[in-house]
Design a protein around this motif. Structure first.
Motif, PDB file in Angstrom:
ATOM      1  N   ILE A   1      22.021 -14.920  22.168  1.00 23.46           N
ATOM      2  CA  ILE A   1      20.797 -14.414  22.782  1.00 23.46           C
ATOM      3  C   ILE A   1      19.973 -13.581  21.804  1.00 23.46           C
ATOM      4  N   SER A   2      20.623 -12.799  20.963  1.00 22.93           N
ATOM      5  CA  SER A   2      19.907 -11.894  20.068  1.00 22.93           C
ATOM      6  C   SER A   2      19.037 -12.631  19.049  1.00 22.93           C
ATOM      7  N   ARG A   3      19.329 -13.921  18.812  1.00 25.29           N
ATOM      8  CA  ARG A   3      18.548 -14.693  17.834  1.00 25.29           C
ATOM      9  C   ARG A   3      17.680 -15.753  18.498  1.00 25.29           C
ATOM     10  N   LEU A   4      17.601 -15.698  19.803  1.00 24.47           N
ATOM     11  CA  LEU A   4      16.866 -16.721  20.546  1.00 24.47           C
ATOM     12  C   LEU A   4      15.361 -16.492  20.439  1.00 24.47           C
ATOM     13  N   GLU A   5      14.597 -17.562  20.201  1.00 29.04           N
ATOM     14  CA  GLU A   5      13.137 -17.460  20.095  1.00 29.04           C
ATOM     15  C   GLU A   5      12.413 -18.399  21.052  1.00 29.04           C
ATOM     16  N   GLU A   6      12.981 -19.567  21.314  1.00 30.26           N
ATOM     17  CA  GLU A   6      12.366 -20.532  22.236  1.00 30.26           C
ATOM     18  C   GLU A   6      13.380 -20.958  23.287  1.00 30.26           C
ATOM     19  N   VAL A   7      12.885 -21.271  24.490  1.00 32.31           N
ATOM     20  CA  VAL A   7      13.762 -21.719  25.583  1.00 32.31           C
ATOM     21  C   VAL A   7      13.096 -22.890  26.296  1.00 32.31           C
ATOM     22  N   LEU A   8      13.869 -23.510  27.181  1.00 26.98           N
ATOM     23  CA  LEU A   8      13.386 -24.621  27.996  1.00 26.98           C
ATOM     24  C   LEU A   8      13.609 -24.255  29.462  1.00 26.98           C
ATOM     25  N   VAL A   9      12.549 -24.296  30.250  1.00 31.85           N
ATOM     26  CA  VAL A   9      12.640 -23.984  31.680  1.00 31.85           C
ATOM     27  C   VAL A   9      12.669 -25.294  32.458  1.00 31.85           C
ATOM     28  N   LEU A  10      13.722 -25.489  33.262  1.00 27.95           N
ATOM     29  CA  LEU A  10      13.850 -26.696  34.082  1.00 27.95           C
ATOM     30  C   LEU A  10      13.061 -26.502  35.360  1.00 27.95           C
ATOM     31  N   LEU A  11      12.095 -27.400  35.615  1.00 26.65           N
ATOM     32  CA  LEU A  11      11.109 -27.166  36.664  1.00 26.65           C
ATOM     33  C   LEU A  11      11.593 -27.456  38.077  1.00 26.65           C
ATOM     34  N   LYS A  12      12.694 -28.166  38.223  1.00 31.34           N
ATOM     35  CA  LYS A  12      13.179 -28.471  39.567  1.00 31.34           C
ATOM     36  C   LYS A  12      14.625 -28.047  39.691  1.00 31.34           C
ATOM     37  N   LYS A  13      14.972 -27.486  40.832  1.00 31.03           N
ATOM     38  CA  LYS A  13      16.350 -27.119  41.081  1.00 31.03           C
ATOM     39  C   LYS A  13      17.167 -28.388  41.296  1.00 31.03           C
ATOM     40  N   HIS A  14      18.376 -28.370  40.729  1.00 35.07           N
ATOM     41  CA  HIS A  14      19.242 -29.556  40.800  1.00 35.07           C
ATOM     42  C   HIS A  14      20.086 -29.493  42.047  1.00 35.07           C
ATOM     43  N   ASN A  15      20.187 -30.592  42.786  1.00 37.37           N
ATOM     44  CA  ASN A  15      20.869 -30.593  44.084  1.00 37.37           C
ATOM     45  C   ASN A  15      21.952 -31.660  44.184  1.00 37.37           C
TER      46      ASN A  15
END
Length: 274
Positions: A259-273
């Motif tokens: 986490i301390s070196r994290l700069e970019e992330v990916l957000v998943l737009l739909k909850k998985h069911n």
């Protein structure tokens, strides 16, 4: 008057001699090819003085030339140092851009493997309070984000959205004490819930004492709960402790994502069911 001349006779005599030399040389300017006996004597007498003067003048000229050369050298060195500084700045910028491209490529590859639409975002802030671990990203409601959506990186799970504004969102990290994610040990399929333990650590809770869990095992999302897709990396088991009493074992996990070196992330737009 005589006393004054007597007092400074040496200076007067020297001046008189020099004046005589000048007058003799001046009277002989039209006949430079011939020098009389008196002129030759004067030249012989004063040649050491003239030679010393020439040496002094030559030394002064050499010192001046060396000084000018040193000034020019310093100026040239300053220009070279400035050019080197600019080149180093460009090189660092190019290296940073190359590393960023590599990270974004990994995110793009991950985006192609998850079964839901995803949007990339950059981390723009961090809350490092001991009791609450969150980061701020530069995308929000205008990008289709909603609270509860999972956030991942190329190495694994990062956390979940807990606050969403128009153009920014806050992510609760999986290392926070209030975070809980349904998980499974990849090798043995032992199940549990991964929770944050602070200081960048995780624990696998509700792992039955008889379950087969070993140091080095990989822990991934189980897909249960309808939030995270199945099979996303959570971390690696670093410690397993089975007490004499109780039905659960103690399992510590090192997160897959640093986490301390994290700069970019990916957000998943739909909850998985699933």
């Amino acid at each position: 008057m005589w006393e004054l001349i007597k007092k400074y006779r040496t200076g007067f005599i020297t001046g008189l001699v020099l004046l005589t030399v000048i007058l003799v040389f001046a009277s002989n300017l039209k006949n430079r090819e011939d020098a009389n006996l008196f002129e030759r004597g004067l030249i012989t007498l004063f040649s050491p003085l003239f030679g010393a003067g020439a040496k002094v003048a030559g030394s002064a000229e050499t010192v001046w030339s060396d000084y000018l050369a040193l000034v020019n050298l310093r100026k040239h060195n300053k220009e070279l140092l400035e050019q080197l500084r600019l080149m180093n700045g460009r090189l660092i910028g190019e290296q940073d851009a190359l590393l960023e491209n590599e990270r974004l490529k990994k995110l793009l590859d991950l985006k192609g493997t998850v079964p839901v639409p995803a949007v990339a975002a950059s981390i723009i802030g961090e809350d490092g309070a001991p009791w609450f671990k969150t980061v701020l990203i530069d995308r929000g409601e205008m990008d289709g984000f909603q609270e509860g959506m999972p956030v991942v990186a190329s190495d694994g799970v990062v956390g979940q959205l807990i606050k969403v504004a128009g153009h920014s969102s806050r992510v609760l990290l999986l290392t926070d004490h209030s975070s809980g994610i349904a998980a499974v040990v990849q090798r043995s399929r032992a199940r549990g819930v991964v929770r944050g333990a602070g200081s960048g650590r995780l624990t696998l809770e509700f792992a039955i004492r008889e379950d087969d869990v070993k140091v080095g095992d990989q822990v991934v999302t189980s897909g249960m709960g309808g939030i995270f897709p199945k099979g996303l990396p959570l971390g690696e088991v670093t410690m397993v402790k089975k007490g004499e009493y109780g039905i659960f074992q103690t399992v510590e996990i090192r997160p897959s994502v640093m986490i301390s070196r994290l700069e970019e992330v990916l957000v998943l737009l739909k909850k998985h069911n699933d």
